[in-house]
Scaffold this motif. Structure first.
Motif, PDB file in Angstrom:
ATOM      1  N   LEU A  19      -4.589   5.504  -1.698  1.00 49.50           N
ATOM      2  CA  LEU A  19      -3.945   6.636  -1.028  1.00 49.50           C
ATOM      3  C   LEU A  19      -2.447   6.395  -1.047  1.00 49.50           C
ATOM      4  O   LEU A  19      -1.977   5.380  -0.494  1.00 49.50           O
ATOM      5  CB  LEU A  19      -4.444   6.766   0.418  1.00 49.50           C
ATOM      6  CG  LEU A  19      -5.943   7.048   0.598  1.00 49.50           C
ATOM      7  CD1 LEU A  19      -6.317   7.085   2.085  1.00 49.50           C
ATOM      8  CD2 LEU A  19      -6.327   8.375  -0.062  1.00 49.50           C
ATOM      9  N   TYR A  56      -5.240   9.316  -4.651  1.00 45.67           N
ATOM     10  CA  TYR A  56      -4.861  10.623  -4.105  1.00 45.67           C
ATOM     11  C   TYR A  56      -3.437  10.558  -3.568  1.00 45.67           C
ATOM     12  O   TYR A  56      -3.040   9.587  -2.906  1.00 45.67           O
ATOM     13  CB  TYR A  56      -5.800  11.053  -2.958  1.00 45.67           C
ATOM     14  CG  TYR A  56      -5.254  12.278  -2.263  1.00 45.67           C
ATOM     15  CD1 TYR A  56      -5.204  13.498  -2.933  1.00 45.67           C
ATOM     16  CD2 TYR A  56      -4.713  12.197  -0.981  1.00 45.67           C
ATOM     17  CE1 TYR A  56      -4.636  14.615  -2.327  1.00 45.67           C
ATOM     18  CE2 TYR A  56      -4.149  13.308  -0.374  1.00 45.67           C
ATOM     19  CZ  TYR A  56      -4.114  14.506  -1.065  1.00 45.67           C
ATOM     20  OH  TYR A  56      -3.542  15.612  -0.482  1.00 45.67           O
ATOM     21  N   THR A 109       0.794   4.896   2.203  1.00 45.58           N
ATOM     22  CA  THR A 109       1.339   6.212   2.557  1.00 45.58           C
ATOM     23  C   THR A 109       2.417   6.031   3.633  1.00 45.58           C
ATOM     24  O   THR A 109       2.577   4.924   4.175  1.00 45.58           O
ATOM     25  CB  THR A 109       0.201   7.093   3.111  1.00 45.58           C
ATOM     26  OG1 THR A 109      -0.415   6.387   4.193  1.00 45.58           O
ATOM     27  CG2 THR A 109      -0.840   7.385   2.041  1.00 45.58           C
ATOM     28  N   HIS A 153      -0.995   5.770   8.637  1.00 40.28           N
ATOM     29  CA  HIS A 153      -1.862   4.596   8.460  1.00 40.28           C
ATOM     30  C   HIS A 153      -3.060   4.595   9.404  1.00 40.28           C
ATOM     31  O   HIS A 153      -4.173   4.249   9.002  1.00 40.28           O
ATOM     32  CB  HIS A 153      -1.052   3.318   8.658  1.00 40.28           C
ATOM     33  CG  HIS A 153      -0.013   3.100   7.594  1.00 40.28           C
ATOM     34  ND1 HIS A 153       0.849   2.020   7.598  1.00 40.28           N
ATOM     35  CD2 HIS A 153       0.315   3.818   6.484  1.00 40.28           C
ATOM     36  CE1 HIS A 153       1.650   2.082   6.541  1.00 40.28           C
ATOM     37  NE2 HIS A 153       1.348   3.174   5.861  1.00 40.28           N
ATOM     38  N   PRO A 200       4.044  -0.986   8.248  1.00 40.91           N
ATOM     39  CA  PRO A 200       3.529  -1.501   9.496  1.00 40.91           C
ATOM     40  C   PRO A 200       2.117  -0.957   9.718  1.00 40.91           C
ATOM     41  O   PRO A 200       1.823   0.174   9.295  1.00 40.91           O
ATOM     42  CB  PRO A 200       4.498  -0.926  10.539  1.00 40.91           C
ATOM     43  CG  PRO A 200       4.938   0.376   9.944  1.00 40.91           C
ATOM     44  CD  PRO A 200       5.001   0.134   8.460  1.00 40.91           C
ATOM     45  N   GLY A 233      -0.981  -5.471   5.062  1.00 50.12           N
ATOM     46  CA  GLY A 233      -0.139  -6.088   4.040  1.00 50.12           C
ATOM     47  C   GLY A 233       1.204  -6.577   4.538  1.00 50.12           C
ATOM     48  O   GLY A 233       2.256  -6.191   4.024  1.00 50.12           O
ATOM     49  N   HIS A 261      11.386   8.291   5.753  1.00 46.08           N
ATOM     50  CA  HIS A 261      11.951   6.999   6.172  1.00 46.08           C
ATOM     51  C   HIS A 261      13.005   7.137   7.269  1.00 46.08           C
ATOM     52  O   HIS A 261      13.284   6.169   7.972  1.00 46.08           O
ATOM     53  CB  HIS A 261      12.635   6.305   4.991  1.00 46.08           C
ATOM     54  CG  HIS A 261      11.732   6.055   3.847  1.00 46.08           C
ATOM     55  ND1 HIS A 261      11.373   7.028   2.948  1.00 46.08           N
ATOM     56  CD2 HIS A 261      11.094   4.937   3.459  1.00 46.08           C
ATOM     57  CE1 HIS A 261      10.555   6.512   2.054  1.00 46.08           C
ATOM     58  NE2 HIS A 261      10.377   5.264   2.336  1.00 46.08           N
TER      59      HIS A 261
HETATM   60  N1  LIG Z   1       4.893  -4.690   1.837  1.00 48.63           N
HETATM   61  C1  LIG Z   1       6.104  -4.296   1.527  1.00 48.63           C
HETATM   62  O1  LIG Z   1       7.014  -5.091   1.306  1.00 48.63           O
HETATM   63  C2  LIG Z   1       6.387  -2.816   1.411  1.00 48.63           C
HETATM   64  C3  LIG Z   1       7.461  -2.370   0.632  1.00 48.63           C
HETATM   65  C4  LIG Z   1       7.677  -0.992   0.543  1.00 48.63           C
HETATM   66  C5  LIG Z   1       6.873  -0.116   1.252  1.00 48.63           C
HETATM   67  N2  LIG Z   1       5.853  -0.604   2.024  1.00 48.63           N
HETATM   68  C6  LIG Z   1       4.993   0.326   2.797  1.00 48.63           C
HETATM   69  O2  LIG Z   1       4.240   1.110   1.873  1.00 48.63           O
HETATM   70  C7  LIG Z   1       4.072   2.429   2.389  1.00 48.63           C
HETATM   71  C8  LIG Z   1       4.607   3.440   1.374  1.00 48.63           C
HETATM   72  O3  LIG Z   1       5.988   3.232   1.226  1.00 48.63           O
HETATM   73  P1  LIG Z   1       6.733   3.694  -0.107  1.00 48.63           P
HETATM   74  O4  LIG Z   1       8.032   2.991  -0.094  1.00 48.63           O
HETATM   75  O5  LIG Z   1       5.824   3.545  -1.263  1.00 48.63           O
HETATM   76  O6  LIG Z   1       6.967   5.224   0.223  1.00 48.63           O
HETATM   77  P2  LIG Z   1       6.996   6.458  -0.808  1.00 48.63           P
HETATM   78  O7  LIG Z   1       7.557   7.589  -0.047  1.00 48.63           O
HETATM   79  O8  LIG Z   1       7.626   6.030  -2.086  1.00 48.63           O
HETATM   80  O9  LIG Z   1       5.454   6.711  -1.112  1.00 48.63           O
HETATM   81  C9  LIG Z   1       4.558   7.261  -0.178  1.00 48.63           C
HETATM   82  C10 LIG Z   1       3.619   8.180  -0.943  1.00 48.63           C
HETATM   83  O10 LIG Z   1       2.611   8.648  -0.037  1.00 48.63           O
HETATM   84  C11 LIG Z   1       2.360  10.004  -0.383  1.00 48.63           C
HETATM   85  N3  LIG Z   1       1.641  10.684   0.704  1.00 48.63           N
HETATM   86  C12 LIG Z   1       2.159  11.429   1.724  1.00 48.63           C
HETATM   87  N4  LIG Z   1       1.141  11.911   2.474  1.00 48.63           N
HETATM   88  C13 LIG Z   1      -0.012  11.435   1.946  1.00 48.63           C
HETATM   89  C14 LIG Z   1      -1.400  11.592   2.267  1.00 48.63           C
HETATM   90  N5  LIG Z   1      -1.786  12.308   3.330  1.00 48.63           N
HETATM   91  N6  LIG Z   1      -2.325  10.981   1.478  1.00 48.63           N
HETATM   92  C15 LIG Z   1      -1.950  10.258   0.400  1.00 48.63           C
HETATM   93  N7  LIG Z   1      -0.649  10.083   0.033  1.00 48.63           N
HETATM   94  C16 LIG Z   1       0.296  10.658   0.813  1.00 48.63           C
HETATM   95  C17 LIG Z   1       3.728  10.576  -0.694  1.00 48.63           C
HETATM   96  O11 LIG Z   1       3.652  11.799  -1.444  1.00 48.63           O
HETATM   97  C18 LIG Z   1       4.333   9.432  -1.499  1.00 48.63           C
HETATM   98  O12 LIG Z   1       4.099   9.559  -2.881  1.00 48.63           O
HETATM   99  C19 LIG Z   1       4.819   2.467   3.722  1.00 48.63           C
HETATM  100  O13 LIG Z   1       3.913   2.238   4.757  1.00 48.63           O
HETATM  101  C20 LIG Z   1       5.793   1.318   3.637  1.00 48.63           C
HETATM  102  O14 LIG Z   1       6.116   0.779   4.894  1.00 48.63           O
HETATM  103  C21 LIG Z   1       5.585  -1.918   2.085  1.00 48.63           C
END
Ligand SMILES: NC(=O)c1ccc[n+]([C@@H]2O[C@H](COP(=O)([O-])OP(=O)(O)OC[C@H]3O[C@@H](n4cnc5c(N)ncnc54)[C@H](O)[C@@H]3O)[C@@H](O)[C@H]2O)c1
Length: 330
Positions: A8, A34, A72, A77, A96, A121, A166
């Protein structure tokens, strides 16, 4: 045996997870993904040979998918984990874990009821240099960790196709939930549970966002150790580091986790760079562990309890800001 996964979220982290699964986790495969943004979903599915799912419900209904990876926006979450658990899927959820400790409790309870596994994670403690720091701390050669100073400074959030989630408190949680949750988790691994904190912060940048863009928490741990974590999204320079005073030494993990220095005194410091640190990368390690936990019941390297503990600190930071006084961590 192969663990069949649904994904997701096909944004930056969704891609990183899909890439790590494909490159490094022989026992797992992304079967379907998705994302409400079809271009992102379809591009990821093409790159990783997965089937685009028309909706989250369709993905969760698939009997051949045993587990989901949730990457997502942060505010989704909790509900997505609850939906996955009620569909009988194991869950790997990005940090988080959620935007309140109460939601984390709901996620843990739902997964326990459904008999599925839940990993969060919080990858930072698995970076090779962070692992080395934790090994050193555990070995006790530097004595007890007494004080930690952590920074997470960066120049702001880049534009992305998925919009501005964000920069909204309601969808990201703000800087402690979204960014400094990494330092909070690392401090828990070093010092044990936090007990209380105080907050100080301000809004200095021009960018519109409904949370402080520079903030500090002062932490007291149950062990008696203390610490401070500062986070900012208006620093012109990326700077992520941790400095630690031990009862018989000092350690410094410098920006951004590029080298580790440690030793009993200034003239006797050992330096290890990220290139020299042995072992797998953090994302590879957490996903390999998730697959082995689900398939073979091997003990996981990260837990939902750790994810919940970090969220409780970020939530206490919000409470301390609102009330203007020290907040207990529940
Ligand atoms: N572990 C790490 O170091 C790390 C690093 C970056 C991001 N993250 C986490 O990963 C998650 C995503 O962050 P990102 O930077 O990839 O953000 P992002 O905005 O690049 O990606 C999020 C994606 O989720 C999609 N989305 C929105 N609603 C949705 C739904 N209902 N179902 C499915 N997809 C949906 C969006 O269209 C988007 O493509 C966040 O929780 C962030 O905190 C973790």
């Amino acid at each position: 045996m192969t663990l069949r996964l649904g994904l997701l979220g096909a944004g930056i982290m969704g891609r990183e997870l899909a890439d790590a699964i494909t490159q490094h986790v022989e026992e797992a495969q992304i079967v379907s993904a998705y994302d409400p943004y079809p271009l992102a979903r379809d591009a990821l599915c093409k790159d990783f040979d997965a089937e685009p799912a028309p909706s989250e419900e369709d993905l969760l209904r698939r009997a051949d998918i045993e587990a989901v990876l949730i990457a997502t926006p942060n505010h989704l979450h909790c509900e997505q984990t609850l939906a996955a658990a009620s569909a009988g899927k194991h869950v790997f959820c990005e940090k988080p874990m959620a935007l309140s400790a109460a939601d984390c409790d709901r996620m843990i309870a739902a997964c326990e009821r459904a008999g599925v596994k839940l990993m969060v994670g919080q990858s930072t403690r698995l970076y090779p240099l962070c692992r080395r720091l934790l090994e050193l701390t555990e070995a006790g050669d530097l004595g007890d960790p007494l004080f930690g100073l952590g920074t997470c400074f960066f120049p702001g959030f880049e534009d992305r196709d998925s919009g501005l989630w964000h920069v909204e408190r309601a969808r990201s949680g703000g800087l402690f939930f979204h960014m400094a949750i990494h330092q909070i988790d690392l401090f828990h691994a070093l010092f044990g549970p936090a007990a209380r904190l105080q907050y100080s912060g301000g809004h200095y940048g021009a960018a519109a966002r409904d949370f402080d863009d520079v903030a500090t928490i002062l932490l007291e741990f149950q062990s008696g150790a203390t610490g401070a974590i500062s986070v900012s999204s208006v620093s012109p320079v990326d700077s992520t580091d941790v400095r630690l005073i031990f009862s018989r030494g000092f350690a410094c993990l410098d920006s951004p986790w590029s080298y580790l220095e440690h030793g009993p005194e200034a003239d006797h410091m050992t330096r290890l760079t990220a290139e020299e640190a042995p072992g797998p990368g953090a994302v590879e390690m957490e996903l390999r562990s998730f697959a082995r936990w689900v398939l073979h019941d091997d003990p996981p390297v990260l837990t939902a309890a750790e994810g919940r503990a970090a969220v409780a600190v970020a939530e206490a930071a919000d409470n301390a800001k609102s009330n203007g006084e020290a907040a207990a961590i529940s």
